[in-house]
Design a protein around this motif. Structure first.
Motif, mmCIF file in Angstrom:
data_model
loop_
_atom_site.group_PDB
_atom_site.id
_atom_site.type_symbol
_atom_site.label_atom_id
_atom_site.label_comp_id
_atom_site.label_asym_id
_atom_site.label_seq_id
_atom_site.Cartn_x
_atom_site.Cartn_y
_atom_site.Cartn_z
ATOM 1 N N GLU A 189 0.875 -1.297 -0.106
ATOM 2 C CA GLU A 189 -0.095 -0.009 0.078
ATOM 3 C C GLU A 189 0.798 1.217 0.116
ATOM 4 O OE1 GLU A 189 -3.587 -1.010 3.041
ATOM 5 O OE2 GLU A 189 -1.568 -1.672 3.452
ATOM 6 N N ILE A 190 0.370 2.207 -0.757
ATOM 7 C CA ILE A 190 0.908 3.594 -0.720
ATOM 8 C C ILE A 190 1.129 4.351 0.532
ATOM 9 C CG2 ILE A 190 -0.955 5.120 -1.336
ATOM 10 C CD1 ILE A 190 1.278 6.158 -3.657
ATOM 11 N N ASP A 191 0.046 3.960 1.380
ATOM 12 C CA ASP A 191 -0.047 4.910 2.628
ATOM 13 C C ASP A 191 -0.845 4.344 3.727
ATOM 14 O OD1 ASP A 191 -0.026 7.122 4.162
ATOM 15 O OD2 ASP A 191 -1.816 8.078 3.317
ATOM 16 N N PRO A 192 -0.180 2.953 3.894
ATOM 17 C CA PRO A 192 -0.869 2.074 4.870
ATOM 18 C C PRO A 192 -0.681 2.505 6.308
ATOM 19 C CG PRO A 192 1.337 1.229 4.363
ATOM 20 C CD PRO A 192 1.400 2.743 3.871
ATOM 21 N N PRO A 193 -1.941 2.232 7.464
ATOM 22 C CA PRO A 193 -1.840 2.626 8.733
ATOM 23 C C PRO A 193 -0.578 2.150 9.270
ATOM 24 C CG PRO A 193 -3.485 0.760 8.406
ATOM 25 C CD PRO A 193 -3.052 1.234 6.986
ATOM 26 N N ALA A 194 -0.211 2.726 10.394
ATOM 27 C CA ALA A 194 0.811 2.605 11.275
ATOM 28 C C ALA A 194 0.811 1.172 11.962
ATOM 29 C CB ALA A 194 1.271 3.654 11.795
ATOM 30 N N ASN A 195 1.679 0.264 11.984
ATOM 31 C CA ASN A 195 1.678 -0.602 13.044
ATOM 32 C C ASN A 195 2.736 -0.162 14.006
ATOM 33 O OD1 ASN A 195 3.184 -3.049 14.328
ATOM 34 N ND2 ASN A 195 1.388 -4.135 13.142
ATOM 35 N N PRO A 196 2.365 -0.239 15.244
ATOM 36 C CA PRO A 196 3.254 0.465 16.335
ATOM 37 C C PRO A 196 4.564 -0.181 16.240
ATOM 38 C CG PRO A 196 1.432 -0.909 17.192
ATOM 39 C CD PRO A 196 1.231 -0.740 15.870
ATOM 40 N N THR A 236 10.848 6.227 4.221
ATOM 41 C CA THR A 236 10.806 7.351 4.032
ATOM 42 C C THR A 236 9.659 7.878 4.262
ATOM 43 O OG1 THR A 236 10.044 7.113 1.896
ATOM 44 C CG2 THR A 236 12.429 6.861 2.228
ATOM 45 N N PRO A 237 9.144 9.364 4.269
ATOM 46 C CA PRO A 237 7.676 9.733 4.432
ATOM 47 C C PRO A 237 6.909 9.346 3.091
ATOM 48 C CG PRO A 237 9.470 11.536 4.577
ATOM 49 C CD PRO A 237 10.120 10.225 4.197
ATOM 50 N N HIS A 238 5.708 9.073 3.361
ATOM 51 C CA HIS A 238 4.692 8.805 2.023
ATOM 52 C C HIS A 238 4.752 9.946 1.228
ATOM 53 C CE1 HIS A 238 3.195 5.487 5.276
ATOM 54 N NE2 HIS A 238 4.411 5.418 5.116
ATOM 55 N N PRO A 239 4.449 9.836 0.078
ATOM 56 C CA PRO A 239 4.416 8.760 -0.792
ATOM 57 C C PRO A 239 5.950 8.265 -0.896
ATOM 58 C CG PRO A 239 4.203 10.563 -2.034
ATOM 59 C CD PRO A 239 4.240 11.044 -1.060
ATOM 60 N N ASP A 240 6.462 7.065 -0.872
ATOM 61 C CA ASP A 240 7.873 6.671 -1.188
ATOM 62 C C ASP A 240 7.797 6.384 -2.931
ATOM 63 O OD1 ASP A 240 10.089 5.356 -1.895
ATOM 64 O OD2 ASP A 240 10.210 4.340 0.048
ATOM 65 N N ALA A 241 7.903 7.302 -3.789
ATOM 66 C CA ALA A 241 7.731 7.025 -4.917
ATOM 67 C C ALA A 241 8.583 5.794 -5.647
ATOM 68 C CB ALA A 241 8.083 8.261 -5.733
ATOM 69 N N VAL A 242 9.885 5.711 -5.335
ATOM 70 C CA VAL A 242 10.689 4.725 -5.717
ATOM 71 C C VAL A 242 10.290 3.437 -5.132
ATOM 72 C CG1 VAL A 242 12.971 3.948 -5.830
ATOM 73 C CG2 VAL A 242 12.344 6.288 -6.444
ATOM 74 N N GLY A 243 10.133 3.470 -3.661
ATOM 75 C CA GLY A 243 9.800 2.136 -3.012
ATOM 76 C C GLY A 243 8.591 1.720 -3.410
ATOM 77 N N TYR A 244 7.313 2.422 -3.715
ATOM 78 C CA TYR A 244 6.173 1.891 -4.143
ATOM 79 C C TYR A 244 6.277 1.517 -5.651
ATOM 80 C CZ TYR A 244 1.331 2.055 -5.279
ATOM 81 O OH TYR A 244 -0.171 1.636 -5.399
#
Lengths: 299, 304
Positions: A44-51, A58-66
């Motif tokens: 997912e491009i902007d998933p909810p955080a798992n603690p 990186t801050p979303h959106p991670d253009a390269v990672g995604y």
């Protein structure tokens, strides 16, 4: 709910030394069972955080990672799959099951090629860390139902999403009738996992020769990685004459299906297919053949 | 203890993507496409021309290749300047010898500080792609939208003053965008960006901006600096990629091979031989359409 205290040894299996083991034989006298495990994933491009773990560093959106991972579902899945089909290798897919909704054409392509599907969680950006039992049951039930609806297959195996586990994961998947796990990396042969109920086998997933390890942990060139796979095969095929071994090739299309890597990889498949010692199979078939040779444990 | 129940809800689990930035499209399903001259593989050389201030700002993040040691880090500052002063001219010569035009992704600071190099790029017929202001001009979510808008405008305007032409293309530092970037680029009149690496052909964002994928795995930074492989291995991988793409393109389809070079990495004396030979080799392939990014985007737009 009270969580059990952490234990130093999870006692998942008996220690069995790598000599004088009961002889495992594979069909037609083959010495090494070879299975290819493409990860068909959705991040997912902007998933909810798992603690317990961030999804992207990186801050979303991670253009390269995604978009690097997205390369699989636009381009390289088909390149990887064609190379496998040309050489007679079916896939046993670790599937982010939400891919059945996002990009059904990718899942259909695998199913059409006769590939087996097991679950790799809902998304590779949703981690099991911190899930309570009801939540973990929910993702297992979701996985079973989603894959059944999309492919008609009843999943038999589990590779935890992003390799995130809870202490109860293995017990739960066995309770639901899944019969193999790809999450334990302690052996080159199939072995029994001790679970509270049901039957669970550990099938070697060979994380060390995963293309991600090859290219992003060990920084191999494509040709070096291909050489590594051939060495892995040669050793396991040779040792398997004593008692059948298992070689898994875990893949990600966005890595192995890049144009600068796929030709070197295809030469590996050609090598293994031509060698004569490989039983090229799906994960479930390997587990079945192993289980049929277990005393008093035939399924 | 358990996770928030919201962690197991999936509001964007649907056909297509979990975002609206661009639609899903499978390369195998696209109509036949050929490059000009009936070529199958567009080879796109993209060179990053960067100025690293001696004072790195870490907001939103420090660019790859930026200063390493405590101030003043003359070692890395001057090593990168070597790439601009010396190495880049080796690449210009190599392109000229092979008859190749390329895209030069240029920090605005280069245009301000070294107008001669801009004149040399323009005279050689290369394209200039805007590449932020300087290597402190990184973008990520959290950068205030007005600052990002100003950064994009400053980059484009400065290059236009030096080059006489407004860049049509945009490359973010480290290809890092914010949620606002595609719309801000469109608003600024940019035709295409090179930040998303998910394809081997250009494609269009929902807002009309074109993405020309600049594969980061095939950059000299990734292969030589990060993965620490030799220049020979790097060149070999690019030849392997070209050969594969040419086969896949066949007679009916088209593919794109981006080659991202960095002067302070690839243009060192002990590496440039491998890069020169690669440029000449690929330029001589019968299947190759060697062109800068704007020409590739235009050819794709005209023919698809």
């Amino acid at each position: 709910m009270v969580e059990a205290a952490p234990v130093a040894d999870p006692a998942l299996y008996d220690f069995q030394r790598y000599r004088d083991r009961p002889r495992i034989v594979w069909p037609a006298g083959k010495t090494v069972a070879v299975w290819v495990a493409p990860n068909l994933e959705y991040y997912e491009i902007d998933p909810p955080a798992n603690p317990h773990r961030k999804s992207w560093t990186t801050p979303h959106p991670d253009a390269v990672g995604y978009s690097h991972r997205d390369h699989s579902n636009r381009v390289s899945h088909w390149r990887m799959a064609e190379a496998m089909s040309r050489n007679g290798f079916p896939g046993s897919v670790s599937l982010s099951v939400a891919l059945c909704q996002h990009h059904p054409a990718v899942v259909e392509d695998g199913a059409r090629r006769g590939w087996e599907f097991f679950s790799h969680g809902i998304y590779n950006t949703r981690y099991a860390y911190g899930m309570d039992e009801a939540q973990e049951r929910a993702i297992i039930e979701d996985s079973i139902a989603t894959v059944q609806a999309a492919t008609g297959q009843r999943i038999r195996g589990w590779l935890a999403p992003a390799l995130t586990h809870t202490p109860r994961t293995l017990d739960l998947i066995a309770e639901y009738g899944l019969d193999y796990t790809c999450d334990l990396y302690h052996d080159d042969q199939v072995g029994t996992v001790k679970v509270k109920s049901g039957q669970l086998a550990s099938i070697p997933y060979s994380l060390e020769v995963n293309d991600h390890y090859g290219f992003f942990v060990y920084n191999m060139s494509p040709r070096d990685y291909a050489d590594t796979l051939i060495r892995q095969f040669e050793r396991l095929a040779s040792e398997g004459a004593r008692s059948g071994t298992v070689m898994c090739i875990p893949l990600h299309a966005y890595l192995i299906g890049q144009p600068h890597r796929i030709a070197a990889f295809e030469r590996v498949l050609e090598h293994i297919a031509a060698d004569g010692r490989a039983w090229i199979a799906r994960a479930g078939e390997i587990v079945d053949a192993w289980r049929a040779q277990q005393p008093g444990d035939a399924a | 203890m358990s996770l928030d129940p919201a962690y197991l809800t999936y509001p964007k689990r649907r056909l297509g993507y979990d975002h609206e930035i661009y639609p899903w499209s499978v390369i195998a399903d696209r109509p036949p496409l050929r490059w000009p001259g009936d070529k199958g593989v567009a080879v796109w050389f993209c060179v990053s021309l960067e100025w690293f201030p001696l004072t790195p700002a870490d907001v939103p993040f420090r660019a790859p290749g930026h200063m390493v040691t405590p101030y003043p880090d003359y070692r890395h500052y001057t090593a990168r300047e070597y790439g601009t002063r010396v190495g880049f001219y080796r690449l210009l010569d190599a392109f000229a010898n092979a008859g190749v035009t390329a895209s030069i992704a240029t920090n605005a600071a280069i245009a301000e500080r070294y107008p001669d190099i801009i004149a040399d790029i323009v005279a050689a017929g290369h394209e200039i792609i805007a590449h932020s202001t300087d290597m402190n001009g990184t973008i990520a979510t959290g950068l205030p939208i007005e600052e990002e808008r100003a950064l994009i405008a400053r980059s484009l305007d400065t290059i236009k003053r030096a080059a006489g032409k407004r860049p049509r293309g945009w490359l973010s530092i480290a290809r890092s965008q914010s949620w606002n970037t595609p719309d801000l680029l469109k608003e600024a009149g940019v035709d295409y960006c090179c930040d998303w690496v998910n394809d081997e052909l250009p494609y269009r964002f929902t807002n009309g901006l074109v993405n020309l994928p600049l594969n980061h795995e095939l950059s000299d930074r990734q292969v030589i600096t990060v993965q620490q492989q030799s220049a020979d291995s790097y060149a070999q991988q690019l030849r392997d990629a070209f050969d594969w793409l040419a086969g896949e393109a066949g007679q009916d389809h088209a593919r794109l091979l981006p080659i991202h070079l960095t002067p302070y990495i690839s243009a060192l004396p002990y590496r440039i031989d491998a890069i020169e030979a690669l440029i000449s080799d690929l330029a001589g392939r019968s299947e190759a359409f060697v062109a800068p990014g704007d020409a590739i985007v235009d050819a794709w737009g005209a023919r698809r």
